[in-house]
Design a protein around this motif. Structure first.
Motif, mmCIF file in Angstrom:
data_model
loop_
_atom_site.group_PDB
_atom_site.id
_atom_site.type_symbol
_atom_site.label_atom_id
_atom_site.label_comp_id
_atom_site.label_asym_id
_atom_site.label_seq_id
_atom_site.Cartn_x
_atom_site.Cartn_y
_atom_site.Cartn_z
ATOM 1 N N VAL A 147 0.858 -1.190 0.000
ATOM 2 C CA VAL A 147 0.000 0.000 0.000
ATOM 3 C C VAL A 147 0.895 1.241 0.000
ATOM 4 N N PRO A 148 1.006 1.918 -1.140
ATOM 5 C CA PRO A 148 1.833 3.127 -1.184
ATOM 6 C C PRO A 148 1.118 4.267 -0.463
ATOM 7 N N ALA A 149 1.792 4.832 0.521
ATOM 8 C CA ALA A 149 1.157 5.890 1.316
ATOM 9 C C ALA A 149 2.179 6.986 1.622
ATOM 10 N N ALA A 150 3.067 7.242 0.665
ATOM 11 C CA ALA A 150 4.133 8.217 0.912
ATOM 12 C C ALA A 150 3.945 9.501 0.110
ATOM 13 N N GLY A 151 2.784 9.640 -0.511
ATOM 14 C CA GLY A 151 2.532 10.853 -1.298
ATOM 15 C C GLY A 151 2.299 12.058 -0.391
ATOM 16 N N LEU A 152 2.273 13.209 -1.002
ATOM 17 C CA LEU A 152 2.139 14.453 -0.227
ATOM 18 C C LEU A 152 0.689 14.770 0.118
ATOM 19 N N GLY A 153 -0.255 14.199 -0.622
ATOM 20 C CA GLY A 153 -1.666 14.473 -0.345
ATOM 21 C C GLY A 153 -2.020 15.942 -0.510
ATOM 22 N N THR A 154 -1.467 16.579 -1.540
ATOM 23 C CA THR A 154 -1.635 18.046 -1.654
ATOM 24 C C THR A 154 -3.089 18.464 -1.859
ATOM 25 N N ARG A 155 -3.894 17.557 -2.457
ATOM 26 C CA ARG A 155 -5.288 17.949 -2.697
ATOM 27 C C ARG A 155 -6.073 18.052 -1.396
ATOM 28 N N LYS A 213 -3.293 11.568 4.742
ATOM 29 C CA LYS A 213 -4.647 11.426 4.175
ATOM 30 C C LYS A 213 -5.163 10.001 4.306
ATOM 31 N N GLU A 214 -4.249 9.025 4.417
ATOM 32 C CA GLU A 214 -4.674 7.637 4.559
ATOM 33 C C GLU A 214 -5.384 7.389 5.893
ATOM 34 N N LEU A 215 -5.211 8.306 6.855
ATOM 35 C CA LEU A 215 -5.864 8.135 8.157
ATOM 36 C C LEU A 215 -7.175 8.916 8.259
ATOM 37 N N VAL A 236 10.356 2.774 3.802
ATOM 38 C CA VAL A 236 10.317 4.232 3.705
ATOM 39 C C VAL A 236 10.714 4.673 2.308
ATOM 40 N N GLN A 237 9.896 5.544 1.741
ATOM 41 C CA GLN A 237 10.276 6.227 0.501
ATOM 42 C C GLN A 237 10.774 7.609 0.947
ATOM 43 N N GLU A 238 12.064 7.829 0.806
ATOM 44 C CA GLU A 238 12.644 9.051 1.383
ATOM 45 C C GLU A 238 12.073 10.322 0.760
ATOM 46 N N GLU A 239 11.782 10.247 -0.558
ATOM 47 C CA GLU A 239 11.233 11.420 -1.257
ATOM 48 C C GLU A 239 10.077 10.971 -2.131
ATOM 49 N N PRO A 240 9.064 11.814 -2.311
ATOM 50 C CA PRO A 240 7.920 11.392 -3.136
ATOM 51 C C PRO A 240 8.259 11.448 -4.624
ATOM 52 N N LEU A 241 8.962 10.428 -5.088
ATOM 53 C CA LEU A 241 9.437 10.419 -6.480
ATOM 54 C C LEU A 241 8.501 9.651 -7.409
ATOM 55 N N GLY A 242 7.267 9.433 -6.963
ATOM 56 C CA GLY A 242 6.274 8.823 -7.831
ATOM 57 C C GLY A 242 5.827 7.446 -7.360
ATOM 58 N N LEU A 243 4.664 7.019 -7.896
ATOM 59 C CA LEU A 243 4.082 5.737 -7.491
ATOM 60 C C LEU A 243 5.011 4.574 -7.857
ATOM 61 N N GLY A 244 5.639 4.641 -9.036
ATOM 62 C CA GLY A 244 6.550 3.573 -9.440
ATOM 63 C C GLY A 244 7.708 3.452 -8.459
ATOM 64 N N LEU A 286 -2.384 -2.019 -3.662
ATOM 65 C CA LEU A 286 -3.697 -1.393 -3.459
ATOM 66 C C LEU A 286 -3.475 0.074 -3.135
ATOM 67 N N LEU A 287 -4.039 0.959 -3.918
ATOM 68 C CA LEU A 287 -3.927 2.383 -3.596
ATOM 69 C C LEU A 287 -4.955 2.716 -2.522
ATOM 70 N N PRO A 288 -4.488 3.302 -1.415
ATOM 71 C CA PRO A 288 -5.414 3.538 -0.312
ATOM 72 C C PRO A 288 -6.437 4.634 -0.606
ATOM 73 N N ASP A 289 -6.218 5.364 -1.698
ATOM 74 C CA ASP A 289 -7.182 6.386 -2.135
ATOM 75 C C ASP A 289 -8.416 5.788 -2.778
ATOM 76 N N ASP A 290 -8.294 4.541 -3.206
ATOM 77 C CA ASP A 290 -9.338 3.940 -4.025
ATOM 78 C C ASP A 290 -10.095 2.890 -3.238
ATOM 79 N N LEU A 300 -10.932 8.448 -2.737
ATOM 80 C CA LEU A 300 -10.765 9.189 -1.480
ATOM 81 C C LEU A 300 -9.666 10.238 -1.577
ATOM 82 N N GLY A 301 -9.030 10.355 -2.738
ATOM 83 C CA GLY A 301 -7.847 11.208 -2.860
ATOM 84 C C GLY A 301 -8.138 12.687 -3.013
ATOM 85 N N ASN A 302 -9.406 13.042 -3.179
ATOM 86 C CA ASN A 302 -9.744 14.468 -3.282
ATOM 87 C C ASN A 302 -10.975 14.716 -2.429
HETATM 88 P P1 UTP Z 1 -1.630 10.282 -5.600
HETATM 89 O O1 UTP Z 1 -0.966 11.113 -6.593
HETATM 90 O O2 UTP Z 1 -3.108 10.061 -5.698
HETATM 91 O O3 UTP Z 1 -1.384 10.796 -4.121
HETATM 92 O O4 UTP Z 1 -0.898 8.892 -5.524
HETATM 93 P P2 UTP Z 1 -0.639 12.066 -3.576
HETATM 94 O O5 UTP Z 1 0.556 12.381 -4.398
HETATM 95 O O6 UTP Z 1 -0.417 11.795 -2.118
HETATM 96 O O7 UTP Z 1 -1.799 13.144 -3.681
HETATM 97 P P3 UTP Z 1 -1.873 14.603 -4.305
HETATM 98 O O8 UTP Z 1 -1.960 14.383 -5.786
HETATM 99 O O9 UTP Z 1 -0.645 15.366 -3.865
HETATM 100 O O10 UTP Z 1 -3.128 15.157 -3.712
HETATM 101 C C1 UTP Z 1 -1.553 7.643 -5.405
HETATM 102 C C2 UTP Z 1 -0.987 6.874 -4.223
HETATM 103 O O11 UTP Z 1 0.414 6.713 -4.375
HETATM 104 C C3 UTP Z 1 1.100 7.162 -3.218
HETATM 105 C C4 UTP Z 1 0.145 8.144 -2.538
HETATM 106 O O12 UTP Z 1 0.394 8.175 -1.136
HETATM 107 C C5 UTP Z 1 -1.218 7.568 -2.876
HETATM 108 O O13 UTP Z 1 -1.609 6.600 -1.946
HETATM 109 N N1 UTP Z 1 2.376 7.777 -3.616
HETATM 110 C C6 UTP Z 1 2.395 8.710 -4.602
HETATM 111 C C7 UTP Z 1 3.532 7.408 -2.958
HETATM 112 O O14 UTP Z 1 3.514 6.553 -2.050
HETATM 113 N N2 UTP Z 1 4.708 8.011 -3.326
HETATM 114 C C8 UTP Z 1 4.779 8.937 -4.308
HETATM 115 O O15 UTP Z 1 5.880 9.434 -4.601
HETATM 116 C C9 UTP Z 1 3.585 9.284 -4.958
#
Ligand code: UTP
Length: 317
Positions: A22-30, A40-42, A116-124, A144-148, A274-276
């Protein structure tokens, strides 16, 4: 960090994988400003964090291990799956057994660990971090994307069945209205030779957020993936794409180019994003309407709220 229920270390789950990532290291900017301090996952859907709903789906599909990809400082996401003995004994002393059952649910679902993903460098890039904790015998993982929220549960088992039949990698799609395709990653698909199930299609490619006229289909990616282990090699070979991020879809594109079988299961149930905030609110209302303790009063209030003669001054919530 590890938490949760015991498990057999060697077996694949009944859907052909034992690890759900479950990738949960994004910034959740929305979701800013809330996500400045709250992952945002919580955020709760009624009273349960989205990530717990997704973990329950993973456990139901036969996974016995959840690997959460977190970022530095997002420890609260994993902490949600750790037993809180002080809270539990307080609830037990006070006779609040219904609440005790609720707080025990997440730690009892499956083994939870984190990378740990040190920096949000993308889902891949996030998915790539999970390779380090897989056992040598694991030849596939679920992501599984926790947003979905993909409802009802069960699509991962179906994806497991398709992988058993066709091998390779299996993705999940929802059929969206044509005028909404530009909001999604859209699959370029073809029927499976001799295939009897119209909801199982071969994937030839994928287009991110196409203009309506350019969309190859109305099948949009939903956040469930059953990835062959070969994806990690593909992730090492891709270059940063849109936004400078390593995109999972680019790695899947490489797999397709290599001749690796990639199929999609079209999910005919519902799905919440759930991502927005807009999608999150719809999910919260949908789930609350189904709950005995909140549903009837919420339905009654919504009916009054949406009536043409609604007068906020005459009403309390
Ligand atoms: P999203 O792009 O929907 O999430 O990524 P985000 O980047 O957190 O949200 P916004 O766009 O800034 O609002 C889909 C999933 O991939 C994870 C996010 O945590 C989310 O669960 N993700 C995304 C990572 O784990 N690392 C990343 O670098 C990017």
């Amino acid at each position: 960090m590890t938490a949760g229920a015991g498990a057999d270390e060697t077996q694949s789950g009944r859907s052909g994988f034992r690890t759900a990532v479950v990738p949960a290291a994004g910034l959740g900017t929305r979701f800013l400003p809330a996500t400045k301090t709250v992952p945002k996952e919580l955020l709760p859907v009624v009273d349960t964090p989205g990530i717990e709903l997704v973990a329950a789906e993973a456990a139901e599909s036969g996974a016995d291990r959840l690997v959460i990809v977190t970022s530095p400082g997002k420890d609260g996401v994993v902490a949600h799956f750790v037993e809180d003995l002080v809270l539990e004994s307080t609830l037990a002393e006070r006779g609040k057994f219904h609440l005790l059952e609720k707080v025990r649910k997440a730690p009892g679902l499956l083994n939870v660990s984190s990378v740990v993903q040190e920096e949000p460098l993308g889902l891949g890039h996030a998915v790539a971090q999970a390779e380090a904790v897989l056992d040598p015998g694991e030849d596939a993982i679920a992501v599984l994307l926790p947003d979905d929220l993909v409802l009802p549960c069960g699509v991962l088992e179906e994806m497991g069945r398709v992988r058993r039949e066709h091998g390779g990698t299996v993705l999940c799609a929802i059929d969206v209205p044509k005028d909404e395709v530009s909001a999604y990653g859209v699959f370029d698909v073809a029927p499976v030779d001799g295939g009897a199930d119209p909801n199982v299609l071969r994937v030839n490619g994928m287009v991110e957020k196409p203009a309506m006229a350019d969309a190859p289909s109305t099948y949009a990616a939903a956040g469930r993936y059953l990835l062959d282990r070969a994806v990690f090699d593909a992730l090492r070979r891709i270059e940063p794409g849109a936004g400078g991020e390593l995109q999972l879809t680019d790695a899947i594109g490489l797999l397709i180019a290599d001749g690796h079988p990639v199929h999609v299961v079209v999910h005919r149930g519902s799905r919440h994003d759930l991502g927005n905030p807009g999608g999150y609110l719809r999910a919260a209302v949908d789930f609350a309407l189904e709950r005995d303790e909140y549903g009837p009063a919420l339905r009654e209030w919504l009916t009054r709220r949406l009536a043409p003669d609604w007068n906020p001054q005459l009403t309390t919530s």
